[in-house]
Design an enzyme around this catalytic site. Structure first.
Site, short mmCIF file in Angstrom:
data_model
loop_
_atom_site.label_atom_id
_atom_site.label_comp_id
_atom_site.label_asym_id
_atom_site.label_seq_id
_atom_site.Cartn_x
_atom_site.Cartn_y
_atom_site.Cartn_z
N LYS A 116 40.05 40.85 41.74
CA LYS A 116 39.47 41.98 42.48
C LYS A 116 40.51 42.91 43.09
CE LYS A 116 35.72 40.18 41.34
NZ LYS A 116 35.72 40.27 39.91
N ARG A 289 31.46 42.89 30.71
CA ARG A 289 30.46 42.29 29.81
C ARG A 289 29.29 43.24 29.71
NH1 ARG A 289 29.73 39.98 34.97
NH2 ARG A 289 27.66 40.43 35.80
#
Ligand code: MV4
Length: 454
Positions: A116, A289
């Site tokens: 992150k 994804r």
């Protein structure tokens, strides 16, 4: 184009991949665990290979088992779906080593964005707005930096995601202890104790931008999805367009997502997540994804994202540019129907579906692997169907949602369908002005309703 694709997943998303492959003339290989022998994806695929026992670690997450299945079936590509191996850069690399195409982003791009704090650094460098904050390690004193940011702040795990390991700090006196807690938690959960600190946004919306990038440097961004209605970091309802954005903010968010994708060398489809509050948006993370809620964008933009994903993985150029990608053709809402008991803290309810009647008619799409007589295994997540509703505008979409939810009949297992009807009929949801605390604030959960009835 690929000749044969192995689908390293199960449930509705495996069915979704098989449908796209069939339309493209690509053969399909399903893999399944012992617990999924009777699952619909197994019956639908051209071939099926059992890769292990029920627990995902021993089947859908077993990289060697999946790769061996791909080799013995001479599959030229693997589609990972979402969850399981979909964002595992090591798996993507292992596929490449064996000469199999991983249908997803290149491992370097997922590595760059998966962590992150690293994703945030890429965003900042690309001129994408991020929440004000600071890096932190518990060995140095960050109290000065945090005072500059201003309380309250939020501590996040660098390796985290989905809200795991987050801690709110409201006063300077709590900072040191919370940093230690957060770091210990992060270490236990992700094997990496590094954390960072951000200004806490108290009433944000979750708005995300779907992107698609080919291997020739072209990137497009689609209309946003608003996923503000969540419970414990599980999305319940997603819609597009967001009732909160203006056309200008939408364009700015799309531009930001494209800049970020280009800066990271991103390829394939992905989602750039933002928080939105008071007319401003802030990058939070990238999902490398095709997500659960992709059909919302398919409905709004009039595109087949699964087909697009397979085509760009095979090296084809994007068939359209940004102008086409950003067209808004309707209003769409998705309802995730889970086999969970909303009267009992959303406890999963595996078991046999005794009766199943699915809604239909104009503007109603149902993505599911469920059928009457199907037994939901206890090993995996509890989503059994997605209703994707589209209509000319938001009020019409909400009416259609209620109609479709009314037609849906599931017996044998408890489901969250009744809760969706309450969300859609709620005046605050109808008004469109709400934040990520909507579900708790409105007392819409059965568990809360039960408390108040007592
Ligand atoms: C935040 C936030 C407020 N301020 N960051 C939750 C999951 C992770 N992806 C980011 N999350 C949040 N980050 C700052 N600086 C509030 C959340 C958050 C949230 C975000 C989107 C949707 C639902 C949420 C529920 C709780 C907290």
């Amino acid at each position: 184009m690929f000749k044969r694709i192995l689908i390293a997943n199960r449930s509705e998303i495996a069915v979704r991949v098989i449908r796209a492959c069939r339309e493209l003339g690509i053969e399909t290989v399903a893999v399944y665990s012992d617990a999924d022998r009777e699952s619909r994806h197994v019956a639908m695929a051209d071939r099926a290979v059992c890769i292990g026992p029920g627990p995902a670690k021993l089947s859908y997450l077993d990289q060697e088992a999946v790769l061996t299945a791909a080799e013995i079936t001479q599959s030229d590509a693997i589609h990972p779906g979402y969850g399981f191996l979909s964002e595992n850069a090591d798996f993507a690399e292992a596929c490449a080593k064996r000469g199999i195409v991983f249908i997803g982003p290149p491992p370097e791009a997922s590595r760059k964005l998966g962590f992150k704090s690293a994703g945030k650094a890429v965003a900042r460098a690309a001129g994408v707005p991020v929440v004000p904050g600071t890096k932190s390690d518990i060995t140095s004193d960050v109290s000065k930096e945090v005072a500059d940011i201003g309380y309250p702040v939020l501590i996040k795990a660098s390796a985290g995601g989905g809200g795991k390991g987050m801690r709110i700090v409201r006063e300077p006196g709590e900072l040191k202890a919370q940093l230690e807690y957060a770091s210990t938690e992060a270490k236990a959960a992700f094997g990496d104790g590094s954390v960072f600190i951000e200004k806490l946004l108290e009433r944000p919306r979750h708005v995300e931008i779907q992107i698609a990038a080919d291997k020739h440097g072209n990137v497009v961004a689609f209309p946003e999805r608003d996923c503000t209605v969540q419970r414990r970091h599980q999305k319940l309802v997603e819609e597009s367009p967001s009732p909160a954005l203006t056309p200008q903010i939408r364009r700015d968010m799309q531009d930001a997502a494209i800049r970020l994708a280009k800066a990271a060398g991103y390829q394939n489809v992905g989602t750039v997540e933002f928080l939105y509050q008071d007319g401003k948006f802030y990058f939070i993370e990238v999902n490398a994804r095709l997500q659960v809620e992709h059909p919302v964008t398919e409905a709004v933009a009039g595109v087949d994202l699964m087909e697009l994903m397979i085509r760009v993985a095979a090296g084809e150029k994007l068939p359209f540019g940004q102008e086409r990608a950003s067209e808004i053709r309707c209003h769409a809402i998705e309802h995730r129907i889970n086999a969970e008991d909303p009267d009992n803290h959303f406890m999963p309810c595996p078991g046999r579906i005794e009766r199943l009647e699915l809604p239909g008619g104009a503007g109603v799409r149902v993505d599911t692997h469920a059928y009457e007589g199907y037994t939901i295994p206890s090993y995996y997540d509890s989503m059994i169907a997605k209703l994707i509703i589209s209509a000319g505008d938001r009020p019409a979409a909400l009416r259609r949602s209620l109609r479709a939810l009314g037609e849906l009949k599931i017996e044998g297992v408890k489901t969250t369908a009744s809760m969706h009807a309450r969300v859609v009929a709620h005046p605050v949801f109808m008004g469109g002005d709400f934040d990520t605390h909507f579900i708790e604030k409105t007392g819409l959960l059965d568990e809360q309703r039960k408390e108040t009835r007592k």
